[in-house]
Write a protein that holds these residues in place. Structure first.
Motif, PDB file in Angstrom:
ATOM      1  N   GLU A 185       0.817  -1.215   0.000  1.00 13.73           N
ATOM      2  CA  GLU A 185       0.000   0.000   0.000  1.00 13.73           C
ATOM      3  C   GLU A 185       0.854   1.270   0.000  1.00 13.73           C
ATOM      4  OE1 GLU A 185      -4.062  -0.679   2.244  1.00 13.73           O
ATOM      5  OE2 GLU A 185      -2.398  -1.394   3.505  1.00 13.73           O
ATOM      6  N   TRP A 186       2.108   1.147   0.363  1.00 13.06           N
ATOM      7  CA  TRP A 186       3.002   2.308   0.356  1.00 13.06           C
ATOM      8  C   TRP A 186       3.422   2.636  -1.078  1.00 13.06           C
ATOM      9  CZ3 TRP A 186       4.098   5.412   4.370  1.00 13.06           C
ATOM     10  CH2 TRP A 186       3.897   4.928   5.667  1.00 13.06           C
ATOM     11  N   LYS A 187       3.379   3.907  -1.418  1.00 12.12           N
ATOM     12  CA  LYS A 187       3.887   4.386  -2.696  1.00 12.12           C
ATOM     13  C   LYS A 187       5.144   5.198  -2.404  1.00 12.12           C
ATOM     14  CE  LYS A 187      -0.806   4.732  -4.541  1.00 12.12           C
ATOM     15  NZ  LYS A 187      -1.862   5.668  -5.031  1.00 12.12           N
ATOM     16  N   ILE A 188       6.292   4.622  -2.695  1.00 11.82           N
ATOM     17  CA  ILE A 188       7.567   5.266  -2.402  1.00 11.82           C
ATOM     18  C   ILE A 188       8.212   5.672  -3.720  1.00 11.82           C
ATOM     19  CG2 ILE A 188       9.827   5.045  -1.321  1.00 11.82           C
ATOM     20  CD1 ILE A 188       8.676   2.990   0.572  1.00 11.82           C
ATOM     21  N   THR A 189       8.441   6.967  -3.880  1.00 12.52           N
ATOM     22  CA  THR A 189       8.998   7.488  -5.131  1.00 12.52           C
ATOM     23  C   THR A 189      10.213   8.368  -4.833  1.00 12.52           C
ATOM     24  OG1 THR A 189       7.495   9.381  -5.064  1.00 12.52           O
ATOM     25  CG2 THR A 189       6.781   7.447  -6.310  1.00 12.52           C
ATOM     26  N   LEU A 240      26.950  15.619   3.643  1.00  9.79           N
ATOM     27  CA  LEU A 240      26.200  16.112   2.495  1.00  9.79           C
ATOM     28  C   LEU A 240      26.788  15.617   1.182  1.00  9.79           C
ATOM     29  CD1 LEU A 240      23.846  18.083   1.756  1.00  9.79           C
ATOM     30  CD2 LEU A 240      25.587  19.882   1.555  1.00  9.79           C
ATOM     31  N   PHE A 241      28.049  15.273   1.181  1.00  5.20           N
ATOM     32  CA  PHE A 241      28.734  14.892  -0.054  1.00  5.20           C
ATOM     33  C   PHE A 241      28.895  13.380  -0.182  1.00  5.20           C
ATOM     34  CE2 PHE A 241      30.419  18.783   1.887  1.00  5.20           C
ATOM     35  CZ  PHE A 241      29.864  19.705   1.021  1.00  5.20           C
ATOM     36  N   ALA A 242      28.371  12.644   0.803  1.00  7.89           N
ATOM     37  CA  ALA A 242      28.441  11.181   0.787  1.00  7.89           C
ATOM     38  C   ALA A 242      27.265  10.618  -0.006  1.00  7.89           C
ATOM     39  CB  ALA A 242      28.412  10.658   2.220  1.00  7.89           C
ATOM     40  N   PRO A 243      27.287   9.323  -0.330  1.00  7.23           N
ATOM     41  CA  PRO A 243      26.141   8.701  -1.010  1.00  7.23           C
ATOM     42  C   PRO A 243      24.854   8.919  -0.221  1.00  7.23           C
ATOM     43  CG  PRO A 243      28.024   7.214  -1.034  1.00  7.23           C
ATOM     44  CD  PRO A 243      28.406   8.363  -0.146  1.00  7.23           C
ATOM     45  N   GLN A 244      23.786   9.260  -0.922  1.00  2.54           N
ATOM     46  CA  GLN A 244      22.503   9.561  -0.293  1.00  2.54           C
ATOM     47  C   GLN A 244      21.567   8.362  -0.444  1.00  2.54           C
ATOM     48  OE1 GLN A 244      21.540  12.674   1.216  1.00  2.54           O
ATOM     49  NE2 GLN A 244      23.691  13.268   1.106  1.00  2.54           N
ATOM     50  N   CYS A 245      21.639   7.454   0.512  1.00  3.63           N
ATOM     51  CA  CYS A 245      20.796   6.244   0.479  1.00  3.63           C
ATOM     52  C   CYS A 245      19.483   6.515   1.217  1.00  3.63           C
ATOM     53  CB  CYS A 245      21.549   5.068   1.100  1.00  3.63           C
ATOM     54  SG  CYS A 245      23.117   4.684   0.291  1.00  3.63           S
ATOM     55  N   THR A 246      18.812   7.574   0.816  1.00  2.00           N
ATOM     56  CA  THR A 246      17.643   8.046   1.547  1.00  2.00           C
ATOM     57  C   THR A 246      16.460   7.100   1.401  1.00  2.00           C
ATOM     58  OG1 THR A 246      18.449  10.275   1.082  1.00  2.00           O
ATOM     59  CG2 THR A 246      16.213  10.074   1.978  1.00  2.00           C
ATOM     60  N   ARG A 247      16.288   6.513   0.222  1.00  2.00           N
ATOM     61  CA  ARG A 247      15.152   5.615   0.011  1.00  2.00           C
ATOM     62  C   ARG A 247      15.191   4.444   0.987  1.00  2.00           C
ATOM     63  NH1 ARG A 247      11.895   4.690  -4.678  1.00  2.00           N
ATOM     64  NH2 ARG A 247      10.750   2.714  -4.509  1.00  2.00           N
ATOM     65  N   GLU A 248      16.341   3.829   1.140  1.00  2.00           N
ATOM     66  CA  GLU A 248      16.474   2.690   2.048  1.00  2.00           C
ATOM     67  C   GLU A 248      16.269   3.122   3.497  1.00  2.00           C
ATOM     68  OE1 GLU A 248      18.534   3.587  -0.299  1.00  2.00           O
ATOM     69  OE2 GLU A 248      18.714   1.919  -1.703  1.00  2.00           O
ATOM     70  N   ALA A 249      16.841   4.279   3.857  1.00  2.00           N
ATOM     71  CA  ALA A 249      16.712   4.763   5.237  1.00  2.00           C
ATOM     72  C   ALA A 249      15.260   5.064   5.582  1.00  2.00           C
ATOM     73  CB  ALA A 249      17.570   6.008   5.427  1.00  2.00           C
ATOM     74  N   LEU A 250      14.524   5.641   4.633  1.00  2.00           N
ATOM     75  CA  LEU A 250      13.114   5.938   4.897  1.00  2.00           C
ATOM     76  C   LEU A 250      12.281   4.661   4.912  1.00  2.00           C
ATOM     77  CD1 LEU A 250      10.860   8.025   5.294  1.00  2.00           C
ATOM     78  CD2 LEU A 250      10.655   8.140   2.793  1.00  2.00           C
ATOM     79  N   ALA A 251      12.540   3.765   3.958  1.00  2.00           N
ATOM     80  CA  ALA A 251      11.719   2.551   3.850  1.00  2.00           C
ATOM     81  C   ALA A 251      11.751   1.729   5.131  1.00  2.00           C
ATOM     82  CB  ALA A 251      12.194   1.716   2.665  1.00  2.00           C
ATOM     83  N   LYS A 252      12.894   1.663   5.794  1.00  2.00           N
ATOM     84  CA  LYS A 252      12.968   0.834   6.994  1.00  2.00           C
ATOM     85  C   LYS A 252      12.305   1.496   8.207  1.00  2.00           C
ATOM     86  CE  LYS A 252      17.516   2.112   8.923  1.00  2.00           C
ATOM     87  NZ  LYS A 252      18.859   1.590   9.247  1.00  2.00           N
ATOM     88  N   ARG A 253      11.903   2.786   8.055  1.00  2.00           N
ATOM     89  CA  ARG A 253      11.276   3.484   9.171  1.00  2.00           C
ATOM     90  C   ARG A 253       9.811   3.820   8.938  1.00  2.00           C
ATOM     91  NH1 ARG A 253      14.679   5.434  13.097  1.00  2.00           N
ATOM     92  NH2 ARG A 253      16.913   5.256  12.656  1.00  2.00           N
ATOM     93  N   VAL A 254       9.265   3.505   7.736  1.00  2.00           N
ATOM     94  CA  VAL A 254       7.902   3.956   7.440  1.00  2.00           C
ATOM     95  C   VAL A 254       6.881   3.353   8.396  1.00  2.00           C
ATOM     96  CG1 VAL A 254       8.299   4.530   5.016  1.00  2.00           C
ATOM     97  CG2 VAL A 254       7.645   2.189   5.639  1.00  2.00           C
ATOM     98  N   ARG A 255       7.082   2.121   8.815  1.00  2.00           N
ATOM     99  CA  ARG A 255       6.103   1.496   9.700  1.00  2.00           C
ATOM    100  C   ARG A 255       6.060   2.200  11.047  1.00  2.00           C
ATOM    101  NH1 ARG A 255       5.731  -4.895   9.870  1.00  2.00           N
ATOM    102  NH2 ARG A 255       4.885  -4.359   7.820  1.00  2.00           N
ATOM    103  N   ARG A 256       7.231   2.480  11.599  1.00  2.00           N
ATOM    104  CA  ARG A 256       7.261   3.199  12.884  1.00  2.00           C
ATOM    105  C   ARG A 256       6.677   4.599  12.733  1.00  2.00           C
ATOM    106  NH1 ARG A 256      12.369   5.738  16.281  1.00  2.00           N
ATOM    107  NH2 ARG A 256      11.085   7.262  17.366  1.00  2.00           N
TER     108      ARG A 256
END
Length: 315
Positions: A185-189, A240-256
């Motif tokens: 049900e989550w739409k992650i873009t 700020l200049f490191a790899p931005q793995c934001t999708r993975e970081a957010l996905a593992k926290r969406v339930r909480r």
């Protein structure tokens, strides 16, 4: 000699004192910090100094909070009334001895001062703006999470006009009856704009140069993004200049984040709410913090008609 009544840190308030603070609409940020803390959600330890408390109470509160948090620096924020476009944009950290001069003008303008334990806004791991919407009580709504990764902060999303790297969205939420959403049900873009990350980083650096680092006395405001980048790199703030793995970081926290959002919506004193928003940070320690809980209609009620309020929230 009259004794100074010391404003007490929020982590030292009793349950009854938190309840009273959570009902006091004069100071919206402090009100919602009290509500969040009473719900056992993480907030910064902080003190509220009201305009009538005066400079002596400000100095005493700053010293007491510094001792309680074991630090020589504190964050300065302002609170009270409907925010105008031109006002002090707090969130910067200063040595305790500079607090009176930094905050005196706010008290003189009739705004309260919130002193909080310091954070490093250059080393955040994850920043999420959380928005809860519904048409009205008993009607379906939605949840939107907008996220930025390492090196960004909450102000980039709320005031910096920096688009999120990743957005997660849920539709058809019954905010009155809990039901854990399924993963499908989550739409992650993600932001797929060509050159989007370079533009986003450049905008962040410009804001640091002209606002954050200038206010902190590190730069003079007449310089640009390149100077802010050099300042960060010289101090090892390379997040700020490191790899931005934001999708993975957010996905593992969406339930909480969904669970916390539902909890907050249920505890909201205004049962007729239409739009609520809060912000969530993961610091470098790591440590997580919730900031303010904003009721969109009450925040803008004194300055804008309904259509304008909804347009500003949508923006």
């Amino acid at each position: 000699m009259t004794a100074i009544s010391l404003p007490r840190p929020i982590h030292a308030l009793t349950a009854d004192e938190l309840t009273a603070a959570a009902k006091d609409r004069r100071w919206p940020k402090w009100q919602t910090m009290a509500l969040l803390h009473s719900l056992q959600l993480p907030v910064l330890n902080a003190c509220l100094i009201e305009p009538d408390d005066g400079a002596p109470a400000l100095r005493t509160a700053a010293h007491a909070l510094a001792v309680a948090t074991g630090t020589g620096e504190l964050m300065v924020r302002s609170d009270g009334g409907v925010e105008r476009k031109q006002y002090y944009r707090g969130g910067n950290t200063f040595p305790v001895e500079q607090i009176p001069s930094r905050a005196a003008g706010l008290l003189a303008d009739g705004r309260a001062v919130i002193l909080a334990e310091p954070t490093n806004r250059f080393t955040n791991r994850l920043t999420v703006l959380i928005r809860m919407d519904r048409l009205g009580p008993g009607r379906p709504g939605s949840l939107t999470l907008e996220a930025l990764g390492p090196g960004y902060d909450v102000a980039d999303l709320t005031r910096g006009h920096i688009p999120p790297q990743v957005t997660a969205h849920l539709d058809d939420i019954d905010w009155d009856h809990h039901q854990t959403p399924r993963w499908d049900e989550w739409k992650i873009t993600g932001d797929r704009c060509p050159g989007g990350e370079d533009a986003r980083r450049h905008r962040r650096l410009e804001r640091l140069a002209t606002q954050t680092l200038t206010d902190g006395g590190h730069l003079d405001g007449a310089v640009g993004a390149a100077h802010a980048e050099a300042w960060l790199r010289e101090r090892g703030y390379v997040h700020l200049f490191a790899p931005q793995c934001t999708r993975e970081a957010l996905a593992k926290r969406v339930r909480r984040l969904f669970e916390d959002a539902f909890f907050l919506a249920t505890a909201q004193p205004n049962r007729n709410w239409h739009c609520l928003a809060t912000a969530f940070s993961v610091f470098d320690e790591p440590r997580t913090i919730y900031w303010d809980l904003v009721d969109g209609e009450r925040k803008y009620a004194a300055t804008a008609p309904a259509a304008a309020r909804h347009e500003e929230w949508a923006a």
